[in-house]
Scaffold this motif. Sequence first.
Motif, PDB file in Angstrom:
ATOM      1  N   LEU A 131     -19.238   4.789  -8.140  1.00 13.80           N
ATOM      2  CA  LEU A 131     -20.226   5.680  -8.735  1.00 13.80           C
ATOM      3  C   LEU A 131     -21.052   6.335  -7.630  1.00 13.80           C
ATOM      4  CD1 LEU A 131     -21.584   3.575 -11.736  1.00 13.80           C
ATOM      5  CD2 LEU A 131     -19.714   5.239 -11.719  1.00 13.80           C
ATOM      6  N   THR A 161     -22.739   8.785 -12.151  1.00  8.90           N
ATOM      7  CA  THR A 161     -21.598   9.694 -12.278  1.00  8.90           C
ATOM      8  C   THR A 161     -20.496   9.227 -11.340  1.00  8.90           C
ATOM      9  OG1 THR A 161     -22.473  11.196 -10.579  1.00  8.90           O
ATOM     10  CG2 THR A 161     -23.074  11.646 -12.870  1.00  8.90           C
ATOM     11  N   LEU A 162     -19.294   9.714 -11.595  1.00  6.72           N
ATOM     12  CA  LEU A 162     -18.146   9.260 -10.822  1.00  6.72           C
ATOM     13  C   LEU A 162     -18.265   9.673  -9.353  1.00  6.72           C
ATOM     14  CD1 LEU A 162     -15.243  10.001 -13.333  1.00  6.72           C
ATOM     15  CD2 LEU A 162     -16.393   7.830 -12.865  1.00  6.72           C
ATOM     16  N   TRP A 197     -16.512  10.889  -6.820  1.00 11.37           N
ATOM     17  CA  TRP A 197     -15.369  11.616  -6.262  1.00 11.37           C
ATOM     18  C   TRP A 197     -15.560  11.818  -4.766  1.00 11.37           C
ATOM     19  CZ3 TRP A 197     -11.348  11.806  -9.250  1.00 11.37           C
ATOM     20  CH2 TRP A 197     -11.488  11.892 -10.641  1.00 11.37           C
ATOM     21  N   MET A 252     -22.836   6.556 -17.905  1.00 12.98           N
ATOM     22  CA  MET A 252     -22.309   7.798 -17.370  1.00 12.98           C
ATOM     23  C   MET A 252     -22.039   8.828 -18.461  1.00 12.98           C
ATOM     24  SD  MET A 252     -18.298   7.047 -16.458  1.00 12.98           S
ATOM     25  CE  MET A 252     -18.764   6.064 -15.048  1.00 12.98           C
ATOM     26  N   PRO A 253     -21.893  10.110 -18.100  1.00 15.40           N
ATOM     27  CA  PRO A 253     -21.552  11.139 -19.086  1.00 15.40           C
ATOM     28  C   PRO A 253     -20.293  10.766 -19.851  1.00 15.40           C
ATOM     29  CG  PRO A 253     -22.171  12.141 -16.999  1.00 15.40           C
ATOM     30  CD  PRO A 253     -22.096  10.668 -16.751  1.00 15.40           C
ATOM     31  N   GLU A 260     -16.717  11.621 -18.662  1.00 11.57           N
ATOM     32  CA  GLU A 260     -16.262  10.911 -17.474  1.00 11.57           C
ATOM     33  C   GLU A 260     -15.679   9.553 -17.829  1.00 11.57           C
ATOM     34  OE1 GLU A 260     -19.197  10.744 -14.388  1.00 11.57           O
ATOM     35  OE2 GLU A 260     -18.951  12.876 -13.896  1.00 11.57           O
ATOM     36  N   THR A 261     -16.105   8.967 -18.944  1.00 11.91           N
ATOM     37  CA  THR A 261     -15.546   7.673 -19.319  1.00 11.91           C
ATOM     38  C   THR A 261     -14.066   7.787 -19.680  1.00 11.91           C
ATOM     39  OG1 THR A 261     -16.120   7.830 -21.687  1.00 11.91           O
ATOM     40  CG2 THR A 261     -17.796   6.946 -20.198  1.00 11.91           C
TER      41      THR A 261
END
Length: 306
Positions: free
Chosen positions: A46, A51-52, A54, A113-114, A117-118
Amino acid sequence: MTLVHRFAGNPLDRADAERRDDGWLAAAEQDPASRFLPFYNLDVLLAGGATLGWTPASTVRWLDVDVPPVFLGLADGIPHFALDISELEQPARDLGLENGWRFQDCRMAAMAMPADETGIVAQARAQLSWHGSHRFCSQCGARTEQRKGGHVRHCPQCNAEHFPRTDPVAIMLIHDDGRCLLGQPKGPLVRMGMYSALAGFIDQGESIEEAVRREVREEAGIEVGEVRYHSSQPWPFPSSLMIGCLGRATSTEIRIDDAEMADVRWFTRDEVSAALNEENPDLKVPGSVAIAHHLIKSWVNGEAGG
């Protein structure tokens, strides 16, 4: 409006045509625009908030891991991959994590999280878990190789192809004249003091409706008549599809399967409504991350017809 559960609603284009092109995949792995989502022991990375995390190809290129990334799909034409870095002894150091970036259990991460995104987390975690447990051919025992960006494992010795599996699970809220049936399987729910909808894997050669009736009969001794589909939820622990149903009981006497269940009870609408609002000290039900919560809520709101 259609209900979209946590771990559903994946926004990525899975890009089947591109994943069949080995040259395109190789170029995408080196593309500076591509993004990689690291997992450590199946915990997701995270960013500073929820959030993820990336990361660019330049960050993961030098990591000392002996597994290829899994191609998840495209977002606005940009390739996105998942990467298992569990081989690393100090993943935070090797990734240069700072400013609150961290690895977190996927279930806990999904609560904050949003929602879209899950869905990405569900796809990535399920596929990485499958690759970790299917490295050898089930036909000849040889080590298999990843193909199609991680959607196939190929055996170079016997030429067999192995595909990721999804296990279908029926989960059902059974109701009768203002009451619903909730149970405690032996295990974590008992320790948490929580009751949930009954559930079980769908057998081979069995319809969803048949599985609902069989599982309820086996676990609680209750007969079920009408069965109605509600919604479904990917559940990547490790890789199930929860098929949510509402069913009407045609009998009421509970006979618990002591081998699987710690308790099964009828609860009134008022008792369950209070539990959903966390106002019932004698009953806890699953939170909104789980499909069971929404099945129970649907019945409380009168959407189940009983």
